[in-house]
Design a protein around this motif. Structure first.
Motif, PDB file in Angstrom:
ATOM      1  N   ARG A 119       0.885  -1.129   0.170  1.00 20.14           N
ATOM      2  CA  ARG A 119      -0.029   0.099   0.186  1.00 20.14           C
ATOM      3  C   ARG A 119       0.829   1.299   0.143  1.00 20.14           C
ATOM      4  O   ARG A 119       0.520   2.263  -0.461  1.00 20.14           O
ATOM      5  CB  ARG A 119      -0.895  -0.200   1.015  1.00 20.14           C
ATOM      6  CG  ARG A 119      -2.092   1.028   1.156  1.00 20.14           C
ATOM      7  CD  ARG A 119      -2.815   1.002   2.428  1.00 20.14           C
ATOM      8  NE  ARG A 119      -3.614   2.386   2.266  1.00 20.14           N
ATOM      9  CZ  ARG A 119      -4.642   2.526   2.882  1.00 20.14           C
ATOM     10  NH1 ARG A 119      -5.243   1.452   3.733  1.00 20.14           N
ATOM     11  NH2 ARG A 119      -5.340   3.612   3.048  1.00 20.14           N
ATOM     12  N   ILE A 120       1.910   1.276   0.502  1.00 15.73           N
ATOM     13  CA  ILE A 120       2.916   2.517   0.838  1.00 15.73           C
ATOM     14  C   ILE A 120       3.428   2.587  -0.573  1.00 15.73           C
ATOM     15  O   ILE A 120       3.398   3.698  -1.133  1.00 15.73           O
ATOM     16  CB  ILE A 120       4.006   2.146   1.891  1.00 15.73           C
ATOM     17  CG1 ILE A 120       3.468   2.031   3.111  1.00 15.73           C
ATOM     18  CG2 ILE A 120       5.306   3.123   1.783  1.00 15.73           C
ATOM     19  CD1 ILE A 120       3.293   3.183   3.790  1.00 15.73           C
ATOM     20  N   ILE A 121       3.943   1.516  -1.438  1.00  9.63           N
ATOM     21  CA  ILE A 121       4.507   1.757  -2.550  1.00  9.63           C
ATOM     22  C   ILE A 121       3.336   2.194  -3.568  1.00  9.63           C
ATOM     23  O   ILE A 121       3.798   3.273  -4.311  1.00  9.63           O
ATOM     24  CB  ILE A 121       5.008   0.553  -3.224  1.00  9.63           C
ATOM     25  CG1 ILE A 121       5.943  -0.266  -2.428  1.00  9.63           C
ATOM     26  CG2 ILE A 121       5.129   0.371  -4.786  1.00  9.63           C
ATOM     27  CD1 ILE A 121       6.596  -1.468  -2.631  1.00  9.63           C
ATOM     28  N   ILE A 122       2.199   1.978  -3.498  1.00 17.54           N
ATOM     29  CA  ILE A 122       0.967   2.429  -4.181  1.00 17.54           C
ATOM     30  C   ILE A 122       0.999   4.000  -4.113  1.00 17.54           C
ATOM     31  O   ILE A 122       0.711   4.752  -4.863  1.00 17.54           O
ATOM     32  CB  ILE A 122      -0.286   1.753  -4.231  1.00 17.54           C
ATOM     33  CG1 ILE A 122      -0.044   0.343  -4.860  1.00 17.54           C
ATOM     34  CG2 ILE A 122      -1.589   2.348  -4.925  1.00 17.54           C
ATOM     35  CD1 ILE A 122      -1.325  -0.503  -4.428  1.00 17.54           C
ATOM     36  N   ILE A 123       0.824   4.350  -2.664  1.00 10.94           N
ATOM     37  CA  ILE A 123       0.721   5.825  -2.542  1.00 10.94           C
ATOM     38  C   ILE A 123       1.822   6.494  -2.578  1.00 10.94           C
ATOM     39  O   ILE A 123       1.611   7.507  -3.444  1.00 10.94           O
ATOM     40  CB  ILE A 123       0.656   5.887  -0.858  1.00 10.94           C
ATOM     41  CG1 ILE A 123      -0.928   5.176  -0.476  1.00 10.94           C
ATOM     42  CG2 ILE A 123       0.672   7.114  -0.439  1.00 10.94           C
ATOM     43  CD1 ILE A 123      -1.056   5.052   1.042  1.00 10.94           C
TER      44      ILE A 123
END
Length: 145
Positions: A2-6
């Motif tokens: 999720r951090i990578i997508i954000i």
């Protein structure tokens, strides 16, 4: 994950101009080239040798002004900022794509700003552009004076 997508989404959004889209490329006007018609009259106190002109093309899914021309003094002060539309003239594009990439350079693009059109020439793969004065190109693109 999720951090990578954000992070990826944030980087994507911050690299995008909300009006024009994504910066595709930037070029500097050759010192040997004349100034574009939009910069024919320089501000008081400036000569051709005192000015650099930059051209930026943007990529957008929308029908927006996708070209920016900026004139700057040698010390980096912005003198003029103009926006307009670029297009590959259909007759030129038809000829250029017949034997791609052999005919890709020089490349010509029509740029219209304030109702005035110039033919921008990209002579080779470099961050330099020229204002075309070639009569054969002007004839093909129906831009005779």
């Amino acid at each position: 994950m999720r951090i990578i997508i954000i992070v990826a989404s944030s980087l994507l959004l911050t690299s995008c101009n909300p009006i024009r889209g994504f910066l595709e490329s930037e070029f500097k006007l050759s010192r040997e080239s004349r100034l574009p018609i939009w910069f024919a009259e320089l501000p008081d106190g400036y000569e051709r040798d005192d000015v650099e002109v930059y051209l930026r093309y943007y990529t957008s899914p929308f029908d927006v002004k996708d070209t920016v021309l900026i004139s700057k003094s040698m010390d980096g002060k912005t003198l003029t900022y103009k926006t307009g539309k670029m297009e590959h003239h259909p007759e030129y594009w038809k000829w250029a794509t017949q034997d791609w990439p052999a005919r890709a350079k020089p490349g010509y693009v029509n740029v219209t700003i304030d109702g005035l059109t110039e033919i921008i020439a990209h002579k080779k793969m470099e961050p330099i552009f020229y204002i075309s004065n070639e009569q054969a190109v002007r004839d093909t693109m129906n831009l005779n004076e």
